[in-house]
Design a protein around this motif. Structure first.
Motif, PDB file in Angstrom:
ATOM      1  N   ILE A 112       0.856  -1.186   0.000  1.00  0.00           N
ATOM      2  CA  ILE A 112       0.000   0.000   0.000  1.00  0.00           C
ATOM      3  C   ILE A 112       0.892   1.235   0.000  1.00  0.00           C
ATOM      4  O   ILE A 112       1.848   1.325   0.783  1.00  0.00           O
ATOM      5  N   HIS A 113       0.609   2.176  -0.881  1.00  0.00           N
ATOM      6  CA  HIS A 113       1.386   3.409  -0.979  1.00  0.00           C
ATOM      7  C   HIS A 113       0.686   4.495  -0.156  1.00  0.00           C
ATOM      8  O   HIS A 113      -0.418   4.928  -0.501  1.00  0.00           O
ATOM      9  N   VAL A 114       1.320   4.910   0.928  1.00  0.00           N
ATOM     10  CA  VAL A 114       0.743   5.919   1.813  1.00  0.00           C
ATOM     11  C   VAL A 114       1.190   7.306   1.362  1.00  0.00           C
ATOM     12  O   VAL A 114       2.382   7.547   1.157  1.00  0.00           O
ATOM     13  N   CYS A 115       0.235   8.203   1.219  1.00  0.00           N
ATOM     14  CA  CYS A 115       0.512   9.557   0.734  1.00  0.00           C
ATOM     15  C   CYS A 115       0.220  10.557   1.842  1.00  0.00           C
ATOM     16  O   CYS A 115      -0.821  10.485   2.499  1.00  0.00           O
ATOM     17  N   CYS A 139      -3.314   5.340  -0.309  1.00  0.00           N
ATOM     18  CA  CYS A 139      -4.122   5.767   0.827  1.00  0.00           C
ATOM     19  C   CYS A 139      -3.540   7.067   1.360  1.00  0.00           C
ATOM     20  O   CYS A 139      -2.322   7.156   1.578  1.00  0.00           O
ATOM     21  N   VAL A 140      -4.378   8.073   1.525  1.00  0.00           N
ATOM     22  CA  VAL A 140      -3.905   9.359   2.048  1.00  0.00           C
ATOM     23  C   VAL A 140      -4.004   9.362   3.572  1.00  0.00           C
ATOM     24  O   VAL A 140      -5.088   9.174   4.131  1.00  0.00           O
ATOM     25  N   ILE A 141      -2.867   9.547   4.223  1.00  0.00           N
ATOM     26  CA  ILE A 141      -2.816   9.825   5.658  1.00  0.00           C
ATOM     27  C   ILE A 141      -2.072  11.149   5.778  1.00  0.00           C
ATOM     28  O   ILE A 141      -0.833  11.194   5.709  1.00  0.00           O
ATOM     29  N   LEU A 299      -6.934  11.101  11.782  1.00  0.00           N
ATOM     30  CA  LEU A 299      -5.801  10.332  11.280  1.00  0.00           C
ATOM     31  C   LEU A 299      -5.961   8.846  11.598  1.00  0.00           C
ATOM     32  O   LEU A 299      -5.587   7.982  10.794  1.00  0.00           O
ATOM     33  N   ALA A 300      -6.532   8.546  12.763  1.00  0.00           N
ATOM     34  CA  ALA A 300      -6.805   7.139  13.089  1.00  0.00           C
ATOM     35  C   ALA A 300      -7.805   6.553  12.099  1.00  0.00           C
ATOM     36  O   ALA A 300      -7.678   5.381  11.694  1.00  0.00           O
ATOM     37  N   GLN A 301      -8.790   7.345  11.677  1.00  0.00           N
ATOM     38  CA  GLN A 301      -9.742   6.870  10.671  1.00  0.00           C
ATOM     39  C   GLN A 301      -9.034   6.575   9.357  1.00  0.00           C
ATOM     40  O   GLN A 301      -9.374   5.604   8.665  1.00  0.00           O
ATOM     41  N   ALA A 302      -8.034   7.396   9.019  1.00  0.00           N
ATOM     42  CA  ALA A 302      -7.256   7.135   7.800  1.00  0.00           C
ATOM     43  C   ALA A 302      -6.516   5.801   7.911  1.00  0.00           C
ATOM     44  O   ALA A 302      -6.400   5.057   6.928  1.00  0.00           O
ATOM     45  N   PHE A 303      -6.025   5.479   9.107  1.00  0.00           N
ATOM     46  CA  PHE A 303      -5.372   4.183   9.306  1.00  0.00           C
ATOM     47  C   PHE A 303      -6.391   3.043   9.187  1.00  0.00           C
ATOM     48  O   PHE A 303      -6.073   1.965   8.663  1.00  0.00           O
TER      49      PHE A 303
END
Length: 313
Positions: A112-115, A139-141, A299-303
């Motif tokens: 997964i590529h985290v942005c 996935c944007v974090i 941010l936890a929701q992004a995770f």
């Protein structure tokens, strides 16, 4: 479903690097209380690049079926064989690129590529379509502020004043404004922490990068906007700054079209003259949305969104 661990992976001995501190320690502190019943945030240290055999052994003994969130320095320095071993044991290996050069990073090791910005996600998808970046979901974090800054209780300053928070070599301030803009050194974590108690004194943050400071593969997150949001301050910046318009809105009043002196001076004078007015308050509300988007729960929701990609319900 059994609880799945999300391991924040940092390189051994690298705790003082800005990206490791911010994404390996501060981000962990921000999201850990809000991960929910199916996820748990944990921290783990990976051996340095000088010890490749140790990295491979480390990859063979880490817990199986966990999600591994590799911070920037860890993903840049992981041994290829260690990366393959880790992928074979993990539920997902997630690369947190931050401001790394997308044209140089070994992206094929990531599931997964985290942005850290919407602009970076667009750049990765474009590079994938061109066959220049490894396939896989993004996935944007969004990039967080420091934990100290996030937890700071701030309120809007009562008078007009301006600060540039960062490294002076990375910005350009017109000569006529240099006496108006206070420099707050953030070139190191230590220097930045010394200045925390001063940040709430400023009502406007100056957020311009040097015109030449750009690379096709490097997309920087809008951290100066995040810092301003935590300080209940407005920002003056350019539409060309990555994510500025996306996070502030196209109608934000203190956006310039470019870094020209004329544009900067015009926007600065508009900010000064509108201080305390409805225009100023509406702008503060727009900046406040960034604070919400980079809060611990958001941010936890992004995770959680990232973990769903990895099959965690």
């Amino acid at each position: 479903m059994a609880e799945v661990a999300v391991y924040f992976v940092r390189l051994f001995g690298d705790e003082n690097t800005g990206s490791t501190q911010m994404r390996g320690h501060d981000l962990f502190e921000l999201v850990e209380p809000y991960m929910g019943p199916n996820l748990s945030a944990r921290q783990i240290v990976m051996p340095t690049a000088k010890h490749r055999i140790a990295q491979r052994i480390w990859a063979r003994v880490v817990p199986r079926d966990a999600i591994y969130f590799l911070t920037k320095r860890a993903l840049e320095r992981i041994d290829p064989e260690a990366a393959h071993i880790l992928k074979s044991r993990a539920r997902a290996v997630c690369f947190d690129y931050v401001d790394g050069d997308l044209q140089r990073i070994r992206s094929e090791f990531a599931d997964i590529h985290v942005c850290t910005s919407y602009a970076q996600e667009k750049a990765i998808i474009r590079l994938q379509l061109e066959g220049q970046f490894a396939p896989g979901p993004t996935c944007v974090i969004l990039h967080n502020a420091s934990a100290d800054l996030t937890n700071m209780k701030s309120k809007p300053a009562s008078s007009f004043s301006t600060a540039y928070v960062g490294t002076i070599a990375m910005t350009e301030i017109p000569e006529v404004l240099q006496s108006e803009v206070q420099i707050i050194d953030a070139s190191s974590t230590k220097d930045f922490k010394k200045s925390l108690n001063r940040l709430s004194q400023f009502s406007l943050h100056y957020c311009f990068r040097r015109s030449k400071e750009k690379s096709d593969g490097i997309i920087k997150p809008f951290t100066k906007g995040v810092t301003a949001a935590m300080c209940s301050s407005n920002v003056i910046t350019s539409r060309k700054v990555w994510d500025a318009e996306a996070l502030l809105g196209s109608d934000y009043p203190y956006l310039t079209n470019d870094n020209s002196e004329e544009e900067i001076l015009q926007a600065f004078e508009m900010a000064r003259s509108s201080f305390g007015t409805k225009t100023w308050q509406d702008a503060l509300h727009a900046v406040g949305q960034i604070k919400e988007l980079t809060s611990g729960p958001a941010l936890a929701q992004a995770f959680k969104d990232m973990s769903r990609i990895a099959g965690v319900a």
